[in-house]
Design an enzyme around this catalytic site. Structure first.
Site, PDB file in Angstrom:
ATOM      1  N   GLN A  30      91.098  36.279  69.001  1.00 26.25           N
ATOM      2  CA  GLN A  30      91.594  35.619  67.790  1.00 26.25           C
ATOM      3  C   GLN A  30      92.826  34.778  68.101  1.00 26.25           C
ATOM      4  O   GLN A  30      93.395  34.869  69.187  1.00 26.25           O
ATOM      5  CB  GLN A  30      91.966  36.683  66.743  1.00 26.25           C
ATOM      6  CG  GLN A  30      92.991  37.687  67.261  1.00 26.25           C
ATOM      7  CD  GLN A  30      92.876  39.055  66.615  1.00 26.25           C
ATOM      8  OE1 GLN A  30      92.317  39.199  65.536  1.00 26.25           O
ATOM      9  NE2 GLN A  30      93.429  40.072  67.267  1.00 26.25           N
ATOM     10  N   ASP A  85     100.243  45.869  64.828  1.00 32.20           N
ATOM     11  CA  ASP A  85     101.650  45.536  64.574  1.00 32.20           C
ATOM     12  C   ASP A  85     102.543  46.773  64.577  1.00 32.20           C
ATOM     13  O   ASP A  85     103.767  46.654  64.639  1.00 32.20           O
ATOM     14  CB  ASP A  85     101.793  44.762  63.248  1.00 32.20           C
ATOM     15  CG  ASP A  85     101.129  45.490  62.101  1.00 32.20           C
ATOM     16  OD1 ASP A  85     101.608  46.582  61.736  1.00 32.20           O
ATOM     17  OD2 ASP A  85     100.128  44.979  61.563  1.00 32.20           O
ATOM     18  N   ASP A 135      87.527  48.794  71.924  1.00 37.86           N
ATOM     19  CA  ASP A 135      86.798  48.429  70.715  1.00 37.86           C
ATOM     20  C   ASP A 135      86.660  49.690  69.838  1.00 37.86           C
ATOM     21  O   ASP A 135      86.089  50.701  70.288  1.00 37.86           O
ATOM     22  CB  ASP A 135      85.415  47.910  71.155  1.00 37.86           C
ATOM     23  CG  ASP A 135      84.617  47.398  69.978  1.00 37.86           C
ATOM     24  OD1 ASP A 135      84.948  47.748  68.834  1.00 37.86           O
ATOM     25  OD2 ASP A 135      83.658  46.640  70.224  1.00 37.86           O
ATOM     26  N   GLY A 136      87.172  49.617  68.628  1.00 34.94           N
ATOM     27  CA  GLY A 136      87.137  50.768  67.724  1.00 34.94           C
ATOM     28  C   GLY A 136      85.720  51.272  67.473  1.00 34.94           C
ATOM     29  O   GLY A 136      85.504  52.479  67.303  1.00 34.94           O
ATOM     30  N   ASP A 153      93.114  50.126  59.850  1.00 29.52           N
ATOM     31  CA  ASP A 153      94.121  49.121  59.483  1.00 29.52           C
ATOM     32  C   ASP A 153      93.704  47.814  60.156  1.00 29.52           C
ATOM     33  O   ASP A 153      94.237  47.444  61.195  1.00 29.52           O
ATOM     34  CB  ASP A 153      95.486  49.602  59.981  1.00 29.52           C
ATOM     35  CG  ASP A 153      96.581  48.592  59.702  1.00 29.52           C
ATOM     36  OD1 ASP A 153      96.342  47.622  58.957  1.00 29.52           O
ATOM     37  OD2 ASP A 153      97.686  48.776  60.254  1.00 29.52           O
ATOM     38  N   SER A 154      92.739  47.169  59.554  1.00 31.41           N
ATOM     39  CA  SER A 154      92.083  46.054  60.243  1.00 31.41           C
ATOM     40  C   SER A 154      92.406  44.719  59.592  1.00 31.41           C
ATOM     41  O   SER A 154      93.068  44.646  58.558  1.00 31.41           O
ATOM     42  CB  SER A 154      90.572  46.265  60.191  1.00 31.41           C
ATOM     43  OG  SER A 154      90.134  46.189  58.853  1.00 31.41           O
TER      44      SER A 154
HETATM   45  N1  SPD Z   1      94.210  39.435  54.043  1.00 33.52           N
HETATM   46  C1  SPD Z   1      95.016  40.287  54.816  1.00 33.52           C
HETATM   47  C2  SPD Z   1      94.440  41.634  55.038  1.00 33.52           C
HETATM   48  C3  SPD Z   1      95.200  42.312  56.109  1.00 33.52           C
HETATM   49  C4  SPD Z   1      94.954  43.745  56.217  1.00 33.52           C
HETATM   50  N2  SPD Z   1      95.548  44.315  57.396  1.00 33.52           N
HETATM   51  C5  SPD Z   1      96.896  44.062  57.601  1.00 33.52           C
HETATM   52  C6  SPD Z   1      97.425  44.698  58.838  1.00 33.52           C
HETATM   53  C7  SPD Z   1      98.821  45.161  58.680  1.00 33.52           C
HETATM   54  N3  SPD Z   1      99.122  46.244  59.535  1.00 33.52           N
END
Ligand code: SPD
Length: 275
Positions: A30, A85, A135-136, A153-154
């Site tokens: 990405q 993050d 890869d999850g 948390d994607s």
């Molecule tokens: N449209 C944004 C959706 C993001 C969801 N994941 C955010 C990751 C933060 N740790």
């Protein structure tokens, strides 16, 4: 400097005035961009979509982590899929007995966040986190461990995040969860047509797999419409608040509390109907 623009639909966009485009790189998975802005501080976008900003990340990360931790305070072993993050892990580590396995597909996201977003990424220095770059989908397919909590948390359902919204993935997560375990995933927005379709699709996949499968909400200014959802699923644990209020107060959180926990499940009628 100019503006960063994220298209929420063909007819609606969010534009943020930026001070500086700090970093940009196309990885194998990405495009990662880091910007400094006037209103939201530093923020990261993946493939042009805001993932977190310094100013409002607390809402998402507190709600994705503390709500399950206070529905089942006995949670010890946690699996986080994505979360590069570090914000979700930072919140989980407030609980002294929690240990986290984290599986992030893109090593570069973690490296970049360590360098540019220490507010969240400092959590990776904690020895209670076991960070894996993999890869999850493959991880949950092969794993033999049991977890008390799995958090997905994607990114949104596109790009490298897409397979984290598939039936096979959900089935494997269900298999890895303890009986009292909780599965949480980011669940898009109920408001715009596209995100509402994703919301419905995710919910309809989870419902047959878990006797308890519901949704809760939070208000996040930089995510499309500002009205954001999380999925909550479990074999046995209903999502009541069972937390230790003294411990919670000691965290000095900015969004989550007992009342927010209870109210987060009170969905507006149009959201219920949209499911
Ligand atoms: N449209 C944004 C959706 C993001 C969801 N994941 C955010 C990751 C933060 N740790």
């Amino acid at each position: 400097m100019g503006w960063f623009t994220e298209y929420w639909t063909d007819y609606v966009k969010l534009s943020v005035r930026i001070k500086k485009h700090v970093f940009s790189k196309e990885t194998k998975y990405q495009k990662i961009d880091i910007y400094d802005s006037y209103e939201f501080g530093r923020f990261m976008a993946l493939d042009g979509y805001i993932m977190l900003t310094e100013r409002d990340e607390f809402i998402y990360h507190e709600m994705i982590a503390h709500l399950p931790m206070n529905a089942n305070p006995a949670i010890r072993k946690v699996l986080v899929i994505g979360g590069g993050d570090g914000g979700t892990v930072r919140e989980l580590l407030r609980y002294p007995d929690v240990v986290v396995d984290m599986v992030e597909i893109d090593e570069e996201v973690v490296r970049v966040c360590r360098e540019y977003l220490p507010l969240t990424a400092h959590a990776f220095d904690n020895p209670r986190v076991h960070l894996m770059f993999a890869d999850g989908i493959e991880y949950v397919e092969k794993a033999e461990k049991t977890y008390d909590l799995i958090i997905v948390d994607s990114t949104d359902p596109s790009g490298p995040g897409l397979s984290l919204y598939k039936n096979e993935f959900y089935k494997n997560c269900q298999r890895l969860l303890s009986d009292e375990g909780i599965f949480i995933n980011q669940h898009e927005s109920p408001y715009f047509d596209d995100t509402r379709a994703s919301m419905r699709d995710i919910h309809r996949k989870l419902k047959p797999l878990f006797p308890i499968a519901t949704i809760y909400q939070a208000f996040i200014p930089t995510y499309p419409s500002g009205h954001w959802l999380f999925g909550y699923a479990s074999k046995k644990t209903h999502p009541e608040f069972r937390g230790d209020e003294k411990l919670l107060a000691s965290f000095k959180l900015k969004y989550y509390n007992k009342e927010v926990h209870q109210a987060a499940f009170a969905l507006p009628n149009y959201v219920r109907e949209g499911l």
